[in-house]
Design a protein around this motif. Structure first.
Motif, PDB file in Angstrom:
ATOM      1  N   LEU A 175      32.551  23.605   8.183  1.00 56.47           N
ATOM      2  CA  LEU A 175      31.624  23.705   9.613  1.00 56.47           C
ATOM      3  C   LEU A 175      30.635  24.888   9.445  1.00 56.47           C
ATOM      4  O   LEU A 175      29.531  24.668  10.081  1.00 56.47           O
ATOM      5  N   TYR A 176      30.705  25.918   8.632  1.00 56.77           N
ATOM      6  CA  TYR A 176      29.715  26.930   8.501  1.00 56.77           C
ATOM      7  C   TYR A 176      28.917  26.686   7.433  1.00 56.77           C
ATOM      8  O   TYR A 176      27.944  27.563   6.975  1.00 56.77           O
ATOM      9  N   ALA A 228      32.521  27.887  15.875  1.00 55.99           N
ATOM     10  CA  ALA A 228      31.986  26.973  15.080  1.00 55.99           C
ATOM     11  C   ALA A 228      32.052  25.494  15.916  1.00 55.99           C
ATOM     12  O   ALA A 228      31.134  24.686  15.978  1.00 55.99           O
ATOM     13  N   TRP A 229      33.139  25.395  16.648  1.00 53.86           N
ATOM     14  CA  TRP A 229      33.584  24.359  17.318  1.00 53.86           C
ATOM     15  C   TRP A 229      32.552  24.144  18.547  1.00 53.86           C
ATOM     16  O   TRP A 229      32.183  23.215  18.886  1.00 53.86           O
ATOM     17  N   ALA A 272      29.375  23.143  17.887  1.00 48.68           N
ATOM     18  CA  ALA A 272      29.056  21.849  17.584  1.00 48.68           C
ATOM     19  C   ALA A 272      29.351  20.692  18.585  1.00 48.68           C
ATOM     20  O   ALA A 272      28.408  19.742  18.623  1.00 48.68           O
ATOM     21  N   VAL A 273      30.377  20.917  19.410  1.00 42.62           N
ATOM     22  CA  VAL A 273      30.692  19.930  20.314  1.00 42.62           C
ATOM     23  C   VAL A 273      30.674  20.270  21.706  1.00 42.62           C
ATOM     24  O   VAL A 273      31.084  19.396  22.630  1.00 42.62           O
ATOM     25  N   GLU A 293      32.130  12.602  13.421  1.00 40.82           N
ATOM     26  CA  GLU A 293      30.636  12.377  13.414  1.00 40.82           C
ATOM     27  C   GLU A 293      30.168  11.904  14.630  1.00 40.82           C
ATOM     28  O   GLU A 293      28.933  12.251  15.133  1.00 40.82           O
ATOM     29  N   GLY A 350      29.368  15.025  16.702  1.00 38.18           N
ATOM     30  CA  GLY A 350      28.485  15.765  16.117  1.00 38.18           C
ATOM     31  C   GLY A 350      28.949  16.906  15.355  1.00 38.18           C
ATOM     32  O   GLY A 350      28.318  17.967  15.240  1.00 38.18           O
ATOM     33  N   LEU A 351      30.223  17.038  15.050  1.00 39.24           N
ATOM     34  CA  LEU A 351      30.974  17.892  14.201  1.00 39.24           C
ATOM     35  C   LEU A 351      30.629  17.831  12.739  1.00 39.24           C
ATOM     36  O   LEU A 351      30.726  19.001  11.949  1.00 39.24           O
ATOM     37  N   VAL A 352      30.369  16.751  12.318  1.00 34.35           N
ATOM     38  CA  VAL A 352      29.822  16.671  10.705  1.00 34.35           C
ATOM     39  C   VAL A 352      28.618  15.729  10.827  1.00 34.35           C
ATOM     40  O   VAL A 352      28.366  14.995  11.833  1.00 34.35           O
ATOM     41  N   ASN A 353      27.873  15.700   9.841  1.00 38.78           N
ATOM     42  CA  ASN A 353      26.561  14.933   9.477  1.00 38.78           C
ATOM     43  C   ASN A 353      26.686  13.524   9.410  1.00 38.78           C
ATOM     44  O   ASN A 353      26.049  12.659   9.848  1.00 38.78           O
TER      45      ASN A 353
END
Length: 264
Positions: free
Chosen positions: A121-122, A152-153, A156-157, A178, A181-184
Motif C-alpha cells: 500500500l505504500y 495507509a488504509w 485509501a478507503v 479495487e 480504491g485500495l489497489v489500482n
C-alpha cells in the motif's frame, strides 16, 4: 545493488526497470522473519540511493507476495530490548520507502498480509492478481496495526471502512480491494507480471525528474499523516506485543486452534 546484498530478496535489472522479488527461502508464503525484515529495511535504504533504474517492479516469489510476520519469530520478540530494535527498524523501513524517489510498481499475488500489505500500500501503483487477497490481520495476532496500516488504509478507503477492516482483520478479495480504491488494477493471474512490467516500462519512458518529483510531492501528504499516527500506533503495538492476548494468539495459531482472548 544486486542480489548478493540480500538473503531474502532477488534483484535483477531490465533496462531502466529494477526487478525486486521477495523470496524468503524458509517460507514459500514469504513470511517475514528476522532475516527478511532486515533485508527489507536494507532494501529501501539502498533504493534511496539508486541511480541507474527509473522504476522499481516489486513482486513476490512462491505462493504469496507476503503473509506478513512469522509467528515463530514473534515468539522471540517478548523482551523490551527486542521490541525496541524492531520498532526502530520498522519505522525506518516505512519512512525510507516513502523517501525512495523512483516509482515503485507492486504486483501482488496469493496473499498480502500485515507488513506485506503495508509495503504494497505504500508503493505507488498496485497491480493485484484476480485470485489474490489482502488484509491487515494484526488484531488477530492480538496486536495493534503498528507498521503503517493505520495510515495507509484510511487514506485509501476512508476512516470508517479502514477501522472495519483493521479492527476485524478481515481479508478483501482483489475485486473488492479495487472497488474500494485500495489497489489500482486487478488483472488475470497469468497476466500479473506482464501487465505490471508493462506499466513499469511505461513509467520508465517518462521524463525521470518529472515522474520522481511528482511522486515525492504526493508522498508529502502521506508522510504528514504518518507524522500524526505512526508513533502512536507503534507504541500501542509494542504494548500489545507484551500482552497475554498476543501470546495466546501466537500459541493458538501454531497449535491450529481458536484463540481465547481475555483482555490482558
Amino acid at each position: 545493488m544486486d542480489s548478493s546484498d540480500f538473503t531474502c530478496v532477488d534483484v535483477r535489472r531490465d533496462g531502466f526497470v529494477l526487478h525486486v522479488v521477495l523470496d524468503n527461502p524458509r517460507s514459500d508464503m514469504n513470511a517475514i522473519d528476522r532475516a527478511m525484515h532486515d533485508d527489507l529495511t536494507k532494501l529501501f535504504r539502498m533504493l534511496k540511493q539508486e541511480s541507474q533504474a527509473r522504476v522499481v517492479l516489486l513482486s513476490g516469489r512462491g505462493r504469496a507476495f507476503s503473509v506478513g510476520g512469522d509467528f515463530e519469530w514473534f515468539r522471540t520478540l517478548r523482551s523490551p530490548h527486542a521490541l525496541a530494535e524492531l520498532n526502530r527498524d520498522a519505522k525506518q523501513l516505512i519512512w525510507d520507502m516513502l523517501d525512495v524517489e523512483i516509482p515503485i510498481v507492486t504486483a501482488v499475488h496469493g496473499y498480502a498480509m500485515g507488513l506485506g500489505t503495508s509495503i504494497a500500500l505504500y508503493s505507488d501503483v498496485i497491480f493485484m492478481a484476480e485470485s489474490a487477497k489482502i488484509a491487515d490481520p494484526h488484531v488477530k495476532a492480538g496486536i495493534v496495526a503498528g507498521d503503517g496500516g493505520v495510515v495507509a488504509w484510511p487514506m485509501a478507503v476512508g476512516p470508517a471502512r479502514a477501522k472495519e477492516f483493521l479492527m476485524t482483520g478481515d481479508a478483501l478479495t482483489a475485486a473488492a480491494a479495487e472497488r474500494l480504491g485500495l489497489v489500482n488494477h486487478v488483472v488475470p493471474d497469468a497476466e500479473l507480471e506482464e501487465r505490471a512490467l508493462a506499466f513499469a516500462r511505461r513509467l520508465a519512458e517518462g521524463a525521470p525528474m518529472a515522474v520522481r518529483f511528482t511522486k515525492m510531492a504526493v508522498n508529502k501528504l502521506v508522510k504528514q499523516a504518518l507524522g500524526v499516527a505512526f508513533d502512536a500506533s507503534t507504541g500501542y503495538e509494542l504494548l500489545t506485543f507484551m500482552s497475554e492476548d498476543h501470546v495466546e494468539a501466537v500459541d493458538a495459531f501454531l497449535e491450529k486452534r481458536q484463540p481465547r482472548f481475555t483482555g490482558r
